[in-house]
Each structure stands twice: as structure tokens, then as C-alpha cells.
Design an enzyme around this catalytic site. Structure first.
Site, PDB file in Angstrom:
ATOM      1  N   ASP A  84      -0.449  -0.390  -5.150  1.00 27.00           N
ATOM      2  CA  ASP A  84      -1.575   0.308  -5.780  1.00 27.00           C
ATOM      3  C   ASP A  84      -1.154   1.615  -6.431  1.00 27.00           C
ATOM      4  O   ASP A  84      -1.777   2.069  -7.391  1.00 27.00           O
ATOM      5  CB  ASP A  84      -2.720   0.539  -4.781  1.00 27.00           C
ATOM      6  CG  ASP A  84      -2.282   1.171  -3.467  1.00 27.00           C
ATOM      7  OD1 ASP A  84      -1.078   1.436  -3.287  1.00 27.00           O
ATOM      8  OD2 ASP A  84      -3.160   1.397  -2.609  1.00 27.00           O
ATOM      9  N   HIS A  85      -0.101   2.250  -5.944  1.00 24.78           N
ATOM     10  CA  HIS A  85       0.444   3.492  -6.510  1.00 24.78           C
ATOM     11  C   HIS A  85       1.678   3.859  -5.713  1.00 24.78           C
ATOM     12  O   HIS A  85       2.057   3.159  -4.764  1.00 24.78           O
ATOM     13  CB  HIS A  85      -0.583   4.632  -6.470  1.00 24.78           C
ATOM     14  CG  HIS A  85      -1.305   4.731  -5.168  1.00 24.78           C
ATOM     15  ND1 HIS A  85      -0.707   5.155  -4.010  1.00 24.78           N
ATOM     16  CD2 HIS A  85      -2.588   4.406  -4.831  1.00 24.78           C
ATOM     17  CE1 HIS A  85      -1.579   5.108  -3.022  1.00 24.78           C
ATOM     18  NE2 HIS A  85      -2.728   4.641  -3.480  1.00 24.78           N
ATOM     19  N   CYS A 124      -6.026   5.023  -3.476  1.00 17.40           N
ATOM     20  CA  CYS A 124      -6.255   3.604  -3.207  1.00 17.40           C
ATOM     21  C   CYS A 124      -7.443   2.979  -3.939  1.00 17.40           C
ATOM     22  O   CYS A 124      -7.286   2.072  -4.752  1.00 17.40           O
ATOM     23  CB  CYS A 124      -6.413   3.391  -1.702  1.00 17.40           C
ATOM     24  SG  CYS A 124      -4.992   3.953  -0.735  1.00 17.40           S
ATOM     25  N   ASP A 126       0.841  -1.188   0.000  1.00 11.84           N
ATOM     26  CA  ASP A 126       0.000   0.000   0.000  1.00 11.84           C
ATOM     27  C   ASP A 126       0.883   1.248   0.000  1.00 11.84           C
ATOM     28  O   ASP A 126       1.705   1.432   0.900  1.00 11.84           O
ATOM     29  CB  ASP A 126      -0.888  -0.011   1.257  1.00 11.84           C
ATOM     30  CG  ASP A 126      -2.116   0.879   1.128  1.00 11.84           C
ATOM     31  OD1 ASP A 126      -2.194   1.639   0.152  1.00 11.84           O
ATOM     32  OD2 ASP A 126      -2.992   0.806   2.004  1.00 11.84           O
ATOM     33  N   HIS A 141     -10.257  -1.844  -1.738  1.00 16.47           N
ATOM     34  CA  HIS A 141     -10.369  -0.825  -0.703  1.00 16.47           C
ATOM     35  C   HIS A 141     -11.631  -1.110   0.098  1.00 16.47           C
ATOM     36  O   HIS A 141     -12.711  -1.276  -0.472  1.00 16.47           O
ATOM     37  CB  HIS A 141     -10.445   0.573  -1.316  1.00 16.47           C
ATOM     38  CG  HIS A 141     -10.289   1.664  -0.303  1.00 16.47           C
ATOM     39  ND1 HIS A 141      -9.057   2.109   0.121  1.00 16.47           N
ATOM     40  CD2 HIS A 141     -11.207   2.368   0.392  1.00 16.47           C
ATOM     41  CE1 HIS A 141      -9.217   3.053   1.025  1.00 16.47           C
ATOM     42  NE2 HIS A 141     -10.514   3.230   1.212  1.00 16.47           N
TER      43      HIS A 141
END
Length: 559
Positions: free
Chosen positions: A325-326, A75, A36, A129
Site C-alpha cells: 500500500d505504501h 493505509c 502492509d 482498510h
């Protein structure tokens, strides 16, 4: 010459093995690991400071994608996009407040696809999420054979758990703790790893293949981590971001005012002006220290999980995926957190372990993933013959993993796909080779804003408040972003309503600090108005970029 020959021979073996797997319809287990807010701050991605020996070990035995990008740097939209293989403009999820099956279309997810093909699917930690974005069930029972597991200790993440200098507990950003003093004597990612190992043990003697998704919460804030990991990163070895100031030509609409960081008790005490006031340098160093420590803590959990896979004899029948996720800004451009279209927010690690390939390369070794203790062996020499430099996207994960596991990739989505339950807007990247710098290798990201100047809700506006959408395109040579008018009621973008633009040349400006947009011919955008309405936004961006950069020297020396 020998190295080149060796690489091509290996690629031939990889291709042959992949065809054999699909030809025999062998179906393999999948261990899908997601971090995350993890940027590419890993040893295997060239970061010499970060200690990530277990992920580096996985990377050494995997196909590693050096340039993978999320479709939106927050997210819920990113996870929904990755797991459905649909872009945010298809899922119509730009915030946390809707469930795609109701709000957009009844799209099949990656775990659902495996479940419908006879797999036993399980979720641990943060995969979807939680909340409205996954129907308060993590999309159970569509995606999972059993209800998703969430660690009980996660409910303390937003509470006052961090002991301050005053001896009282606070809801701080920086929150290194003595684990034995935490509720239950544990932390969320420790619990999630324990549960994932328990589930792996339960599948050892089963004939039914499994898909186990494990989502770690770190390095997401707050940095509530075991305090011993800070010792890996002495403050006197920390440095500021190479570009800690807000770029002079950055459009105000592009700036992320990092409100979730500002709300933490310890950050509020700094009395930082909104929106551009900088965090004091000494506190910046501590943020970076805690982020890197959180990465090493998460890496240890990955090591525990992969070690269990080995100990249970499951490695040779399991495809392993690792991604995030990023990304997350650590002071670059004067920004913190995600919420932007810059590379530091959209670029993610992505690696795929194929057991058939590793069996050929490492058949003499007793263990594929021995646990590496970061405190005694902090470095792992990364060596991979299957590093991929071409641009890929997280929407590619669904078709690629399905293909590797032996199910076959879903068909490509048509232009209008809201009623298509199963299709992909990504590409199958399994051992696709050729020109790694092809102009066809492009990643698209986007980010919504409520106004063209920074607001308190700029980071995460509700759908109804979105007025501007920043559409961003990344290829080998450039990042090109247009901030366009957006109607949240119709989900329509107005391509003629341009609030601002950004253009960065990768070769001369890898940090994306020198915006060249104002040096380009903006009449190009007006010319695009004559295009047919059926031309996709992605195609419009590609055409515009080709026109506005005509004559510019690229990273490959072409003009």
C-alpha cells in the site's frame, strides 16, 4: 548485441501473447497479494541485506516495476485509491473516517469489476482498510462473493503481548515472540496464509474463475513476528540510514513526527523530545533489524501461498500480482513510519506474473514457485527480462490487472468523474514499452497536514482538521512538492496559498536531502494564477516543474 536481440524477441513474444489472450477473451484467475507498509527493501529491488527469496523468485518470472508509487502514504487512502483507481482527491478519503460510496461516489472497485464479470471473489486478511473506510464489511457484498476473512489473532496486535526485560507484557514496537506462546499458538499472517490455501483448494475443480486477494499485515508495526527471523539479521551487521538527520532545508510542514511509533511502550521509555528528537542509535539499529526480519517472515508466507498455487495446478491459469500500500521510513530524514511524500514512503514494489509468458519461458520446469526456506537458502538470484524502470502509480493496477486477466481495462475517467461508477484515473501498464524515461511518465502523491508545523496529529489529521495539502510529483529527474492551502469543507485547494515547497534532483540527490526549492524562481507560481480554473492540479504542477527546472542538468544530461 545478443542480450539486446534476446530482449526484443522476448518483448515481441510478450506482445503477441497478450494480444492473443485478449483476442480470445480468455479469462484467467487472479491471485492479488498485498503487503502492509512494505518499502522496496527486497533483493529483487537491489537490497543486498534483505532476504526475500520467495518474492525474488516471483519477480524473476514477472514483469517488475522498479518505480511504482502510492497516491497517499497511509493505509486507508492508499488502498481505497488503488482498488477504485481513483486519486484521493476523487475518493475524498484522506483519513480513516469515511466510506467512499457515501462520502464521494459509488465507485466500482477492482474485485467488484471481476465479480460483475462472473468471477468468484474472495478476500483474506487486510485488503481494504477495515472499519469505517470500507463500511465495516470490507465492502461486502459489493466487492466480494463471500464475507472477507480476518485472522482471529489480529485482535491481539495492539494488546500487551511483548515480554519485556522486566518479565512483564508490554505493547512494544519491537515484539519478536515465541509463536507457541501466543494466543492460539499462531499469528495473523500465518492464519491468513492457511485460509488462503484452503480457499485455493476449494476452487481447483470449479469452472468459475476466481479473484483471490490476500493481504499480509507485516511488516506493519508492531513487529510481532516469530523471533527466529531476527537471527537472519545480526545486530552487528545492521547500519543506520544513510541520511539519519533531518535535512536543514526541509520545510517544517513536510516533517512526519511518527506518532504511532512514539506511542509504543518501549519507545516511550526512551523519552524522546517532540518533534525532532532523534531515537538513540542503538534502538534505531534494532528497529531496522526487526523491520527486515518482518519482511523475511512475510516473504515466507508468500512462498507458502505460491507453493500451494503450484501444487494445486493453478499456476498456469492464474495472474499473480504482488504489491504494497505504501513504503515506510527507516530513519531516513530523521523520520520513521510513512506519512510523507518522500520516495521511501511512497515508492512500493509492484510485480505482475503472466502465466502465458512464463509457460513459454519455463515450460521445461516442473514447478514455477517451489517454496524457498529462508533459513537454508536465504538468497535467490533475481533475473528478469521484463524489468520496467518507467514511473507508474498504484492507480494503474486496476486497468492493468483487468487487461491481463482478459476483461479489458475500464475507460479513462473524464475530468469530472464523481458520478462515473466505472472508470480509471490510471493507465494500463501491461507491456507498454517505448521511452522508459518519457516526461509523460509521472506519479502524483499527496499528504494532508493540520498546520504548517509539526503537531501531534500531523501524521493522520481528521478531515475537518486539514489545513494544508502537500501535492507531490515524481518523474525520472525530480521530485517536486508544493504545500498548498486546503479547505476540508469544499475539498478545494488554493493554488495561490503556498506554505512551502520542495525540489529534489534525482541524479545528484537520490535520498532527497538537498531541497533546491529556494533556489528557483517562485514567480512562476504567480504566473500559474492566470491559468483557467479548468486546468487540473496535476497539469499545473507539470507546467511549474518545467519552468522552475529550466536550465537544470537532468539525470540524462539534458538541459
Amino acid at each position: 548485441m545478443y542480450t539486446v536481440l534476446r530482449r526484443w524477441l522476448l518483448l515481441l513474444v510478450l506482445h503477441t501473447l497478450t494480444l492473443a489472450v485478449v483476442g480470445t477473451k480468455e479469462r484467467r484467475n487472479v491471485l492479488f497479494i498485498m503487503a502492509d507498509d512494505l518499502r522496496t527493501s527486497l533483493g529483487c529491488y537491489g537490497d543486498s541485506l534483505v532476504k526475500s527469496p520467495n518474492i525474488d523468485q516471483l519477480a524473476s518470472k514477472s514483469q517488475v516495476f522498479l518505480n511504482a508509487y502510492a497516491q497517499q502514504a497511509v493505509c486507508a487512502p492508499s488502498r481505497t485509491s488503488m482498488l477504485t483507481s481513483r486519486r484521493p482527491d476523487t475518493t475524498r478519503l484522506y483519513d480513516f473516517n469515511s466510506y467512499w460510496r457515501v462520502h464521494s461516489g459509488n465507485f466500482t472497485t477492482l474485485p467488484q469489476y471481476f465479480k460483475s464479470n462472473g468471477y468468484y471473489t474472495m478476500s483474506v486478511g487486510k485488503i481494504f482498510h477495515p472499519g469505517i473506510a470500507s463500511n465495516h464489511t470490507d465492502d461486502y457484498p459489493y466487492s466480494w462473493s463471500i464475507p472477507a476473512y480476518h485472522p482471529a489473532s489480529f485482535r491481539f496486535e495492539k494488546e500487551k503481548m511483548c515480554k519485556g526485560e522486566d518479565g512483564k507484557l508490554h505493547a512494544n514496537l519491537l515484539c519478536a515472540v515465541n509463536v507457541s506462546e501466543q494466543p492460539g499458538g499462531t499469528l495473523p499472517d500465518l492464519e491468513s496464509t492457511d485460509e488462503a490455501v484452503r480457499l485455493l483448494k476449494s476452487r481447483v475443480n470449479c469452472d468459475v474463475p476466481f479473484f483471490l486477494a490476500v493481504g499480509f499485515h507485516k511488516p506493519h508495526i508492531p513487529f510481532r513476528i516469530p523471533k527466529e527471523y531476527l537471527s537472519l539479521y545480526p545486530l552487528d551487521q545492521m547500519t543506520l540510514a544513510p541520511d539519519p538527520d533531518v535535512p536543514k532545508l526541509l520545510p517544517p510542514v513536510a516533517y512526519n513526527p511518527w506518532m504511532d511509533v512514539r506511542k509504543r511502550d518501549d519507545v516511550q521509555k526512551l523519552n524522546i523530545s517532540f518533534p525532532y528528537g532523534p531515537i538513540p542509535k542503538d534502538f534505531q539499529l534494532r528497529i531496522r533489524q526487526h523491520y527486515f526480519a518482518a519482511v523475511s517472515y512475510m516473504d515466507a508466507q508468500v512462498g507458502r501461498l505460491l507453493g500451494a498455487l503450484d501444487d494445486l495446478g493453478l499456476t498456469n491459469s492464474t495472474v499473480v500480482v504482488f504489491t504494497s500500500d505504501h513504503g515506510w521510513s527507516l530513519g531516513e530524514h530523521g523520520e520513521w513510519a510513512k506519512y510523507s511524500n518522500f520516495d521511501v514512503s511512497t515508492r512500493v514494489p509492484l510485480m505482475l506474473f503472466d502465466p502465458e509468458v512464463t509457460t513459454i519461458r519455463d515450460w521445461l520446469k516442473e514447478s514455477t514457485f517451489p517454496f524457498v526456506d529462508v533459513f537454508t537458502q536465504s538468497e535467490h538470484s533475481f533475473n528478469s527480462d521484463t524489468v520496467r524502470e518507467n514511473i507508474v502509480e498504484l492507480v494503474d493496477v486496476f486497468p492493468t490487472v483487468s487487461y491481463l486477466a482478459g476483461l479489458g481495462a475500464p475507460k479513462l475517467c473524464p475530468d469530472e468523474s464523481l458520478k462515473e461508477e466505472l472508470c480509471t484515473e490510471g493507465r494500463n501498464q501491461a507491456f507498454q514499452h517505448g521511452d522508459e524515461y518519457s516526461e509523460e511518465h509521472i506519479a502524483f502523491s499527496q499528504y494532508p497536514r493540520p498546520a504548517d508545523t509539526p503537531q501531534v496529529n500531523s501524521d493522520l489529521p481528521d478531515l475537518k482538521d486539514i489545513k494544508v495539502m502537500g501535492y507531490s510529483m515524481r518523474n525520472w529527474d525530480y521530485r517536486y512538492t508544493l504545500w498548498l492551502g486546503f479547505n476540508p469543507k469544499t475539498f478545494q485547494v488554493n493554488t495561490s496559498e503556498v506554505y512551502a515547497g520542495e525540489l529534489y534532483m534525482s541524479a545528484d540527490d537520490p535520498g532527497q536531502d538537498k531541497n533546491l526549492y529556494n533556489d528557483t524562481d517562485h514567480s512562476v507560481i504567480k504566473k500559474m494564477a492566470s491559468l483557467s480554473p479548468t486546468v487540473s492540479l496535476q497539469m499545473r504542477l507539470k507546467l511549474q516543474l518545467n519552468l522552475v527546472t529550466a536550465g537544470m542538468k537532468t539525470s540524462r544530461g539534458k538541459v
